[in-house]
Design a protein around this motif. Structure first.
Motif: not given
Length: 331
Positions: A178-182, A184-189
């Motif tokens: 979950n931390p790494i998925l978060g 990745v989502a932050d990088w995308m944003s």
């Protein structure tokens, strides 16, 4: 679309950019798209090797391999030019080449709607371009080289990113991934990209008989764990048996063969060359990535293929036989 003169200029720029990236080793090993000598099969093989490594040993000591396939909405049209420029400079691309690419990208516009209203653009790689895929990889490498905890890795083919995590059980996978998925989502944003949680898929690849599913979150949305997932054209199932993929590949090959077979009376009837064409089209669908999946459970393929022996095809029989590199279709 880019005109011929533009494509010629892009080819010259790409040659110099590739030379710099190759000589300095400035490419991410986790990217398999738009790379010479790499293909979807290599990306699939990377995923399967990770899953098979987790499944080694006695049952009580086997790990789970959790694969999360992330979908990026409108990816190539959303890559900001300033981010591409920053990525080029980060990779120490020669200044003259950076300026040339910057000049080539700027002052572009598109025509929108029936009225063809002109709008200026500040992002996106040119459609149909020679240089665009290389610029995308330069931009995307920053994500793929993100620092990840032990047991987690990122694998990409173009914009398709798969997050792989190895853990002993579902609860630990939840804590680990979950931390790494978060992140990745932050990088995308922060880079002008947007994930599509509704299209995100999760599968657990394992040889364990009993395990709990991880509870994974992507941008605040809980992603359900599936028993099968389509990844780069290959249907993966939890037990890595590929039975569903064989079924789907066989069905697609039969549909193509039947469709071409119906054309035979309109082109003078069957002949050796026409049969060869029919077999090529059907085999290309049947044998896609066979070098990867056909070595897993050959007995299952043979049993399934034996059930398909009596399918009608252009007033003849389609005979399926299994062989060491995959399943072949002979007409």
């Amino acid at each position: 679309m880019v005109d011929s003169a533009g494509k010629l200029l892009e080819r010259l720029i790409l040659t110099r950019l590739d030379e710099h990236l190759d000589t300095t080793g400035q490419r991410s090993a986790n990217q398999y798209g738009f790379r010479r000598g790499r293909s979807t099969e290599d990306a699939i093989a990377r995923l399967l090797e990770t899953a098979q490594g987790a499944a080694l040993g006695a049952v009580q000591h086997r790990d789970l391999c959790v694969a999360v396939s992330l979908d990026v909405s409108n990816a190539f049209n959303s890559a900001a030019w300033r981010k591409i420029d920053a990525a080029l400079r980060k990779k120490n691309v020669p200044a003259y080449l950076v300026r040339l690419i910057r000049s080539y990208l700027q002052d572009r516009s598109i025509l929108v709607g029936e009225a063809l209203i002109r709008r200026n653009t500040t992002c996106g790689v040119p459609q149909g371009s020679v240089l665009g895929p290389a610029l995308w990889n330069v931009f995307y490498d920053d994500l793929l080289e993100m620092e990840t905890p032990h047991g987690v890795q990122l694998v990409a083919f173009a914009d398709d990113v798969c997050v792989l995590g190895i853990s002993r059980n579902g609860e630990f996978a939840t804590t680990l991934m979950n931390p790494i998925l978060g992140a990745v989502a932050d990088w995308m944003s922060s880079n002008g990209l947007q994930l599509a949680p509704a299209k995100t898929e999760v599968i657990v690849l394992t040889r364990k008989h009993l395990f709990n599913d991880p509870e994974l979150i992507v941008e605040g949305h809980a992603v359900p764990v599936k028993r099968s997932m389509r990844y780069l054209g290959v249907e993966l199932d939890t037990r890595l048996l590929f039975t569903k993929h064989v079924h789907q590949a066989s069905a697609k090959a039969c549909e193509s063969a039947l469709a071409i077979g119906r054309l035979m009376p309109n082109v003078g009837g069957p002949s050796q060359r026409k049969r060869a064409l029919l077999g090529t089209v059907a085999n290309s669908k049947m044998l896609y990535a066979a070098a990867i999946w056909a070595t897993q459970e050959e007995d299952d393929y043979i049993r399934y293929v034996q059930k398909c022996a009596d399918l009608p095809l252009a007033n003849e029989k389609a005979i399926f036989v299994a062989c060491s590199g995959g399943v072949m279709l002979f007409c």
